[in-house]
Design a protein around this motif. Structure first.
Motif, PDB file in Angstrom:
ATOM      1  N   LYS A  64       7.339  11.279   4.399  1.00 46.28           N
ATOM      2  CA  LYS A  64       6.358  11.266   3.318  1.00 46.28           C
ATOM      3  C   LYS A  64       5.334  10.176   3.585  1.00 46.28           C
ATOM      4  CE  LYS A  64       9.273   8.282   0.406  1.00 46.28           C
ATOM      5  NZ  LYS A  64       9.902   8.118  -0.923  1.00 46.28           N
ATOM      6  N   ASP A  65       4.257  10.210   2.819  1.00 48.38           N
ATOM      7  CA  ASP A  65       3.188   9.231   2.983  1.00 48.38           C
ATOM      8  C   ASP A  65       3.588   7.907   2.345  1.00 48.38           C
ATOM      9  OD1 ASP A  65       0.826   7.844   3.262  1.00 48.38           O
ATOM     10  OD2 ASP A  65      -0.181   8.864   1.599  1.00 48.38           O
ATOM     11  N   GLU A  66       3.862   6.906   3.193  1.00 48.62           N
ATOM     12  CA  GLU A  66       4.226   5.572   2.702  1.00 48.62           C
ATOM     13  C   GLU A  66       3.066   4.590   2.807  1.00 48.62           C
ATOM     14  OE1 GLU A  66       6.930   4.487   1.351  1.00 48.62           O
ATOM     15  OE2 GLU A  66       8.461   6.010   1.712  1.00 48.62           O
ATOM     16  N   THR A  67       1.919   5.063   3.325  1.00 51.19           N
ATOM     17  CA  THR A  67       0.819   4.136   3.600  1.00 51.19           C
ATOM     18  C   THR A  67       0.293   3.457   2.337  1.00 51.19           C
ATOM     19  OG1 THR A  67      -0.822   5.938   3.435  1.00 51.19           O
ATOM     20  CG2 THR A  67       0.095   5.470   5.606  1.00 51.19           C
ATOM     21  N   GLN A  68       0.433   4.116   1.183  1.00 50.07           N
ATOM     22  CA  GLN A  68      -0.090   3.534  -0.056  1.00 50.07           C
ATOM     23  C   GLN A  68       0.704   2.314  -0.503  1.00 50.07           C
ATOM     24  OE1 GLN A  68      -1.253   6.581  -3.077  1.00 50.07           O
ATOM     25  NE2 GLN A  68      -0.554   8.055  -1.550  1.00 50.07           N
ATOM     26  N   TYR A  69       1.859   2.098   0.125  1.00 49.81           N
ATOM     27  CA  TYR A  69       2.711   0.972  -0.262  1.00 49.81           C
ATOM     28  C   TYR A  69       2.780  -0.088   0.836  1.00 49.81           C
ATOM     29  CZ  TYR A  69       4.090   4.788  -3.315  1.00 49.81           C
ATOM     30  OH  TYR A  69       4.065   5.856  -4.185  1.00 49.81           O
ATOM     31  N   TRP A  70       2.017   0.130   1.912  1.00 48.18           N
ATOM     32  CA  TRP A  70       2.032  -0.840   3.001  1.00 48.18           C
ATOM     33  C   TRP A  70       1.192  -2.065   2.636  1.00 48.18           C
ATOM     34  CZ3 TRP A  70       1.015   2.724   7.880  1.00 48.18           C
ATOM     35  CH2 TRP A  70       2.156   3.507   8.083  1.00 48.18           C
ATOM     36  N   SER A  71       1.665  -3.218   3.023  1.00 47.49           N
ATOM     37  CA  SER A  71       0.909  -4.464   2.853  1.00 47.49           C
ATOM     38  C   SER A  71       1.337  -5.434   3.948  1.00 47.49           C
ATOM     39  CB  SER A  71       1.158  -5.074   1.468  1.00 47.49           C
ATOM     40  OG  SER A  71       2.530  -5.419   1.310  1.00 47.49           O
ATOM     41  N   PHE A  72       0.431  -6.304   4.312  1.00 48.73           N
ATOM     42  CA  PHE A  72       0.741  -7.277   5.372  1.00 48.73           C
ATOM     43  C   PHE A  72      -0.217  -8.459   5.256  1.00 48.73           C
ATOM     44  CE2 PHE A  72       0.064  -8.978   9.675  1.00 48.73           C
ATOM     45  CZ  PHE A  72       1.368  -9.312  10.002  1.00 48.73           C
ATOM     46  N   ALA A  73       0.358  -9.649   5.205  1.00 46.28           N
ATOM     47  CA  ALA A  73      -0.428 -10.893   5.171  1.00 46.28           C
ATOM     48  C   ALA A  73      -1.470 -10.877   4.061  1.00 46.28           C
ATOM     49  CB  ALA A  73      -1.092 -11.131   6.522  1.00 46.28           C
ATOM     50  N   GLY A  74      -1.097 -10.332   2.901  1.00 43.46           N
ATOM     51  CA  GLY A  74      -2.002 -10.321   1.760  1.00 43.46           C
ATOM     52  C   GLY A  74      -3.010  -9.185   1.784  1.00 43.46           C
ATOM     53  N   LEU A  75      -2.950  -8.288   2.788  1.00 43.93           N
ATOM     54  CA  LEU A  75      -3.881  -7.172   2.872  1.00 43.93           C
ATOM     55  C   LEU A  75      -3.390  -6.013   2.019  1.00 43.93           C
ATOM     56  CD1 LEU A  75      -4.574  -7.145   6.724  1.00 43.93           C
ATOM     57  CD2 LEU A  75      -6.009  -8.138   4.934  1.00 43.93           C
ATOM     58  N   SER A  76      -4.320  -5.264   1.425  1.00 46.49           N
ATOM     59  CA  SER A  76      -3.963  -4.089   0.632  1.00 46.49           C
ATOM     60  C   SER A  76      -3.600  -2.934   1.558  1.00 46.49           C
ATOM     61  CB  SER A  76      -5.134  -3.682  -0.269  1.00 46.49           C
ATOM     62  OG  SER A  76      -6.217  -3.208   0.518  1.00 46.49           O
ATOM     63  N   SER A  77      -3.116  -1.832   0.969  1.00 44.95           N
ATOM     64  CA  SER A  77      -2.701  -0.686   1.777  1.00 44.95           C
ATOM     65  C   SER A  77      -3.876  -0.082   2.545  1.00 44.95           C
ATOM     66  CB  SER A  77      -2.048   0.370   0.884  1.00 44.95           C
ATOM     67  OG  SER A  77      -2.961   0.831  -0.111  1.00 44.95           O
TER      68      SER A  77
END
Length: 528
Positions: free
Chosen positions: A120-133
């Motif tokens: 499924k699409d998990e990209t909307q919940y990705w974050s890294f080093a304070g960056l948004s999805s």
């Protein structure tokens, strides 16, 4: 005997139909149409087929037959019909449309990778080093383009195998989608998940973003995009058996087949998926609607075969994994081809004196490495500004899709607009002529041109009415910006066209010698 052998090598009617179909038809177009307009998208696909695909394809067939010996593709078409300036700017916008395509398809590719891995699409919940999805997806897209460019400039001879594998998977998913949708419909005793309740279902979109007249008309660009790429099929007309009869017949057949399949597959989306319950969620966007719909189809198939809720969910996840894998394979092959093929066509077709020497230079692998890296820089810059522009994920993908559709449709304005001038030319060999009456050709050209222009204009201005100026800007950005860049480059290089050039050691070099004005005037008038 030789004549029989030559005839056996000609492309026959059936092969030509399949060739046109395979180069244009896109499975995901039907799902995107259903997500945006529901069943009401059907009428727009019919309008696009009759008012764009059929007449434009026959125009391009005449172009392709008359300029079959030219290697520059649409550059040669425009130059032979109008002049070098129009050809350069129009083809530059065409090249830019592929750059915008790289921007959009790369972001969607990241969603495909997520679906392939997680189901499924998990990209909307990705974050890294304070960056948004959206910022993370943008950064990953930039990394992907840089990697593809790095590999492509060193040669891409093995990438064709990946592309061919992806083509097999794409064909397979279309067949499986149709088969399982019909199974679900039969199991539900003919009851559609998305019911057709009279004329309203066929004219009103369930999507709140496509309810106003301007929004609805803007969908025309999406329908046109579903038939985009037809200019590529005209290049083989000189190899077609009896082209004056075979090509129009094949075009009409392919159009009818594609339109029927698009309509049938749009309706099949409603066999298993209720729009409001499945696609009406805020988490659904243009990048993941395909996987959400296919996942739901898998769940319904699991239920049909008597599986438990957990088992049905696993089947849905399996369907999503397969769809993601298919798109990843086709996406990789397409990316490697598109980072260099349009650029090489542009460089091959245009006068080398119009471009800086470094951009036209080829490396040891025969690749325009400098031009490809410049393209990568432009694509990555656009990705960065869009990703960090503050749009939510849903709006982010809408902007990208609108950019891609508008940029892909814009070059058709040049090709269709140049057709009346092409018909007025007298010193052109015309082995294939469909539009025999020049007045009729002009009228058809105006109508088709207005259809494409209307779709583009309404797509660009629609966000303005909702005060979404960011989307409006980026939607129109591609063709407008690159049109200005193309005009600027031509204006700066125009003086070089007054100098002849000779071939030396395989390279075109400018020779600054004096030219007799009467000879130059004669040459210009002959070119025009």
């Amino acid at each position: 005997m030789d004549g029989q052998q030559d005839q056996s090598k000609k492309i026959m009617y059936g092969s030509l139909v399949l060739m046109i179909f395979s180069s244009i038809f896109g499975f995901s177009n039907s799902i995107t149409a259903f997500y945006q307009m529901g069943y009401s998208s059907v009428i727009w696909y019919v309008i696009a087929a009759l008012a764009f695909f059929l007449p434009a394809a026959l125009m391009f067939a005449e172009y392709g037959a008359s300029f079959k010996a030219a290697s520059g593709g649409i550059y040669s078409w425009l130059k032979g019909s109008t002049n070098e300036k129009v050809a350069f700017i129009g083809t530059f916008i065409w090249l830019a449309s592929w750059m915008v395509w790289l921007v959009s398809s790369t972001q969607f590719f990241i969603v495909s990778v997520s679906t392939m891995i997680f189901g499924k699409d998990e990209t909307q919940y990705w974050s890294f080093a304070g960056l948004s999805s959206t910022q993370v997806v943008g950064i990953l897209g930039i990394m992907f383009i840089l990697l593809v460019t790095f590999i492509a400039v060193h040669g891409v001879d093995k990438i064709a195998k990946v592309a061919s594998i992806g083509g097999v998977f794409a064909f397979a998913i279309s067949i499986l989608f149709s088969l399982f949708s019909i199974i679900v419909l039969i199991a539900h005793h003919g009851v559609l998940a998305e019911e057709i309740t009279g004329l309203k279902s066929l004219t009103v979109s369930p999507n709140a973003n496509f309810n106003s007249p301007i929004e609805v008309i803007s969908f025309l660009v999406y329908a046109i995009f579903a038939y985009a790429g037809l200019e590529t099929t005209s290049g083989v007309i000189d190899s077609v058996h009896k082209p004056e009869k075979t090509f129009p017949k094949a075009i009409i057949t392919a159009m009818a087949l594609m339109t029927f399949l698009y309509i049938f597959m749009i309706v099949m989306c409603g066999f298993s998926t209720n729009w409001t319950a499945i696609l009406g969620s805020k988490n659904v966007n243009l990048a993941n609607c395909e996987y959400i719909l296919i996942n739901n189809l898998g769940v319904e198939v699991g239920k049909v075969f008597g599986l438990s809720s957990v088992g049905a969910v696993k089947i849905g996840s399996l369907f999503s994994h397969f769809a993601g894998l298919t798109d990843v394979l086709t996406g990789i092959g397409a990316a490697f081809v598109m980072v260099y093929s349009p650029i090489k066509s542009f460089i091959l077709g245009s006068d080398s004196r119009l471009l800086p020497e470094k951009l036209t230079a080829l490396n040891k692998k025969g690749m325009p490495a400098n031009a490809m890296w410049l393209q990568a820089t432009i694509v990555c810059t656009i990705m960065f500004f869009i990703a960090f522009g503050g749009d939510a994920a849903n709006q982010f993908y809408t902007v990208l899709m609108d950019m891609m559709n508008v940029s892909s449709a814009a070059p058709y304005l040049f090709l269709i607009g140049a057709f009346p001038f092409f018909k007025m030319k007298k010193n052109i060999d015309r082995p294939f002529v469909f539009y025999k009456n020049k007045t009729f050709a002009v009228v058809v050209s105006i109508i088709v041109w207005l259809v494409v222009a209307t779709g583009i204009i309404f797509t660009c201005i629609e966000p303005i009415f909702s005060h979404d100026y960011s989307t409006a800007f980026w939607t129109a950005f591609g063709p407008v910006f690159f049109g200005i860049v193309g005009w600027t480059i031509y204006a700066c290089s125009e003086k070089k066209l007054s100098m002849p050039y000779v071939e030396a050691r395989g390279q075109l070099e400018v020779v600054p010698i004096e030219i007799d004005e009467s000879e130059e005037d004669s040459k210009d008038s002959h070119d025009l």
